[in-house]
Design a protein around this motif. Sequence first.
Motif, short mmCIF file in Angstrom:
data_model
loop_
_atom_site.label_atom_id
_atom_site.label_comp_id
_atom_site.label_asym_id
_atom_site.label_seq_id
_atom_site.Cartn_x
_atom_site.Cartn_y
_atom_site.Cartn_z
N ARG A 26 0.72 -1.21 -0.09
CA ARG A 26 -0.02 0.12 0.04
C ARG A 26 0.81 1.52 0.02
O ARG A 26 2.05 1.15 0.30
N GLU A 28 2.08 5.05 1.23
CA GLU A 28 1.96 5.50 2.53
C GLU A 28 2.73 6.72 2.63
O GLU A 28 3.66 7.06 1.98
N TYR A 29 2.16 7.83 3.34
CA TYR A 29 2.67 9.17 3.18
C TYR A 29 3.51 9.24 4.03
O TYR A 29 3.76 8.93 5.09
N LEU A 353 2.65 23.11 -14.58
CA LEU A 353 2.53 23.57 -13.09
C LEU A 353 1.89 22.35 -12.46
O LEU A 353 2.25 21.88 -11.30
N PHE A 354 0.82 21.67 -13.11
CA PHE A 354 0.08 20.56 -12.58
C PHE A 354 0.83 19.68 -12.30
O PHE A 354 1.01 18.86 -11.20
N ILE A 357 3.33 20.25 -9.25
CA ILE A 357 3.03 19.97 -7.77
C ILE A 357 2.65 18.58 -7.49
O ILE A 357 2.97 18.14 -6.42
N ALA A 358 2.30 17.95 -8.63
CA ALA A 358 1.66 16.40 -8.32
C ALA A 358 3.08 15.68 -8.12
O ALA A 358 3.11 14.98 -7.34
N MET A 361 4.57 15.70 -4.79
CA MET A 361 4.03 15.17 -3.70
C MET A 361 4.03 13.54 -3.90
O MET A 361 4.04 12.97 -2.62
N ILE A 362 3.69 13.02 -5.30
CA ILE A 362 3.98 11.82 -5.47
C ILE A 362 5.20 11.13 -4.89
O ILE A 362 5.23 9.93 -3.98
N PHE A 365 5.03 9.58 -1.13
CA PHE A 365 4.44 8.39 -0.86
C PHE A 365 5.58 7.22 -1.16
O PHE A 365 6.32 7.44 -1.90
N ARG A 368 4.64 0.50 0.60
CA ARG A 368 5.15 -0.28 1.98
C ARG A 368 4.22 -1.64 2.05
O ARG A 368 3.14 -1.61 1.44
N LEU B 80 -5.35 15.98 -6.84
CA LEU B 80 -4.11 16.57 -6.51
C LEU B 80 -4.22 17.11 -5.08
O LEU B 80 -3.44 16.75 -4.15
N LEU B 84 -3.14 13.47 -3.17
CA LEU B 84 -1.71 13.69 -3.07
C LEU B 84 -1.43 14.73 -1.85
O LEU B 84 -0.33 15.00 -1.85
N ARG B 85 -2.44 15.45 -1.67
CA ARG B 85 -2.09 16.60 -0.62
C ARG B 85 -1.28 17.59 -1.12
O ARG B 85 -0.28 18.05 -0.49
N ALA B 86 -1.51 17.87 -2.33
CA ALA B 86 -0.61 18.99 -2.95
C ALA B 86 -1.06 20.18 -2.50
O ALA B 86 -2.04 20.54 -1.93
N ASN B 87 -0.24 21.37 -2.89
CA ASN B 87 -0.55 22.79 -2.48
C ASN B 87 -1.87 23.11 -3.33
O ASN B 87 -2.05 23.08 -4.38
N MET B 90 -1.50 26.34 -5.47
CA MET B 90 -1.21 26.31 -6.59
C MET B 90 -1.81 25.38 -7.39
O MET B 90 -1.82 25.65 -8.98
N SER B 91 -2.36 24.41 -7.11
CA SER B 91 -3.39 23.45 -8.14
C SER B 91 -4.38 24.36 -8.58
O SER B 91 -4.73 24.35 -9.66
N ALA B 94 -2.73 26.60 -11.28
CA ALA B 94 -2.47 25.72 -12.47
C ALA B 94 -3.89 25.55 -13.21
O ALA B 94 -3.88 25.62 -14.56
N ILE B 304 -4.70 14.23 6.93
CA ILE B 304 -3.77 12.94 7.04
C ILE B 304 -4.17 12.14 8.28
O ILE B 304 -4.07 12.53 9.24
N GLN B 307 -1.21 7.36 10.74
CA GLN B 307 -0.66 6.13 10.19
C GLN B 307 -0.45 4.89 11.00
O GLN B 307 -0.28 5.20 12.20
#
Lengths: 371, 309
Positions: A26, A28-29, A353-354, A357-358, A361-362, A365, A368, B80, B84-87, B90-91, B94, B304, B307
């Motif tokens: 899975r 995990e952040y 930009l999309f 920022i993605a 973040m990716i 992760f 795990r 996003l 993904l918890r992005a900003n 900014m999203s 965009a 979040i 965990q």
Amino acid sequence: MSPKPGNESATLPPLAGRSGRWYSLRLEYDSSRTRSPWWTPILSVVLALLLCAVFIAANGMSPLVVYEKMFRGAFGTSYGFTETMVKAIPLLLCGLGIAVAYRISVWNIGAEGQLTVGAMAATAVTIYFPGLSSFWSITLMLVFGTAAGALWGLMTAVPRTHFGVNELITSLMLNYVALLALDYVVFGPWKDPKGFNFPGSPMFTAAQSLPVLGSTRLHIGLVFGLVAVLIYYLMIRFTRWGYELRLIGANPTAARYAGIHIKKHIIIVMLISGGLAGIAGMAEVSGVTHKLMQGISPGYGYTAIIVAWLAKLNPLGLIVTSILFGGLIVGGYSVQTIGLPSSISEMLQGAILFFLIAGDMIHRFRIRRSA
Amino acid sequence: MDFTTQLLIAAISAGTPLLLATLGGILTERAGIIQLGAEGLMLMGAVTTCIVYIRSGNLILALLSAVAITALLGMVHSFLCVTLRANQTMSGLAMTLFGSGLSAYVGKSISGIPLPGSLPKLDLAVLKPVPVLGELFGRLDMLTWFSLLLVLVLHLLIHHTSWGLHLRAVGDNPATADVMGIRVQLIRYCYVTAGAALIGLAGADMVLAYAPTWNEGLTAGLGWIAVGLVIFARWNPLRALFCAYFFGALDSLGFRIQLLGSAVPSYFLKMIPYVVTILVLMYLGYRNRNKPSGTPESLGTPYIREQRF
């Protein structure tokens, strides 16, 4: 024939799920991974090119042909390259301003308006003090342009610090106000009487124009940009002010307890941010167009947001990304010759930009196995 | 028709896209996700409506595709911001950049072509004899009626149903909501998507009722004004109605002053909505400096879950 009871464990695989099979993997952040890797900007540019290729292909064009045309237009010829550099100058100056503000999470999206008023103030110098020597007119234009941009930035900062108004909305509203003010002066009081009714100020004299490199359009504004980047780097790295800025950026609560006056810093960064955009506006009118006219900026202020983000606020990165995006703008113009709209470059910018920022973040992760 | 009725009609027709976009923003932000992509979503909604309407001639199909496309973009935003918890800032930016670029790109071929028709109006014969209202209601189109209905529905939904309670819980305190067994992420996805679709519908309304042809950058900052209106309205649908119409009136007032032959250049009149947005926000900020502003408490912070290992 079914196996005898009690004998399953010998013939069947162990029960899945609890004991670490592949499907118990899975995402995990991991909140400790806050530093974004160096490759996300590059990957986001590549993915954005791929995404926009889909739209271009859907429109019946070959993406490869379009991209090749853009690249050649921007970097393929010496004319194209100097044009790219000309576009990179306002992007560098505005992007630097945005980066300074973003250091402490002040979201300035008003560089477009700040650039516009900077250009207007510089033009005002040519109109109200026409006969100055080259040195004095350029100096005065620079001072006026910077001051006007800084004032426009201040008009965003004060509502934020004293009235709690989100600076995003204020700075954007002020962009529209600035553009309408620009329309007013170029159609109204500053319109060139000898301009065949075309909206725009009279042409600047040679004394009011920035020096250029040889026979190209590349002007001294590039030096302004590079000097500003150098000062930014030294200030952030070696001064107390830069240290405080980094501290606020890292942890505003801790900074407040440490006795750092955050409101004061917000006002300072917005003055700098607006001032830099104002210089960009001054450099545009004085170095490139040599007169004030409508559409003085093809969205430099917005593009600069992505320039700053893609550079991760890094000074050297800012230089690279502003050249890249200067190329994107020039490339956008060059596809017009094959009948495509230049908005292709804006679409690419949004997509970059999309993915950026993605991607940032990716990366946080981790895959795990559940125990 | 007297001046007041004219102004009212103008306020409502200019206010409807603002109202729809503001309601979309309220839904999104009540779930705790900042929506700054309104400008881009409105442009995408507008351009989709134009393209589909011109190509197919079918109004309903045009509206549905505008809603579908912007809902899809809303899902991108929620992916996003929620997964993904992005900003979120900014999203949204965009989204605005991508939306204005893509809309200009795909709209190039139909730029300037007038739409084959406009929105059907409801004929209320019963109300005809009533002095102001009769005139007024006879002129409201389908989307205006829909937006009015939506104000009521959303007000009831948010404040008087258990769904609304869940929505508010997710926006105010997602951790507690999670403990209570509310599916925070799912709810956020749903409302961000629905909100984006409403903002897309606002764009559709702009071209159908206001400026019946596509032009690049046609929204001219109206999406951003809607972002401001969400704050004015303090995330409340009923207040959104008044705020949107107030701005609609301001917008058309400038136009009317111009028609009356005022000495003030039109550029300054066009500045009114932008300047007023800033001033009102400053006033609200000043007045509410020691009071809760009505902001969903977790607006902008990704949730979040703790965990488990």
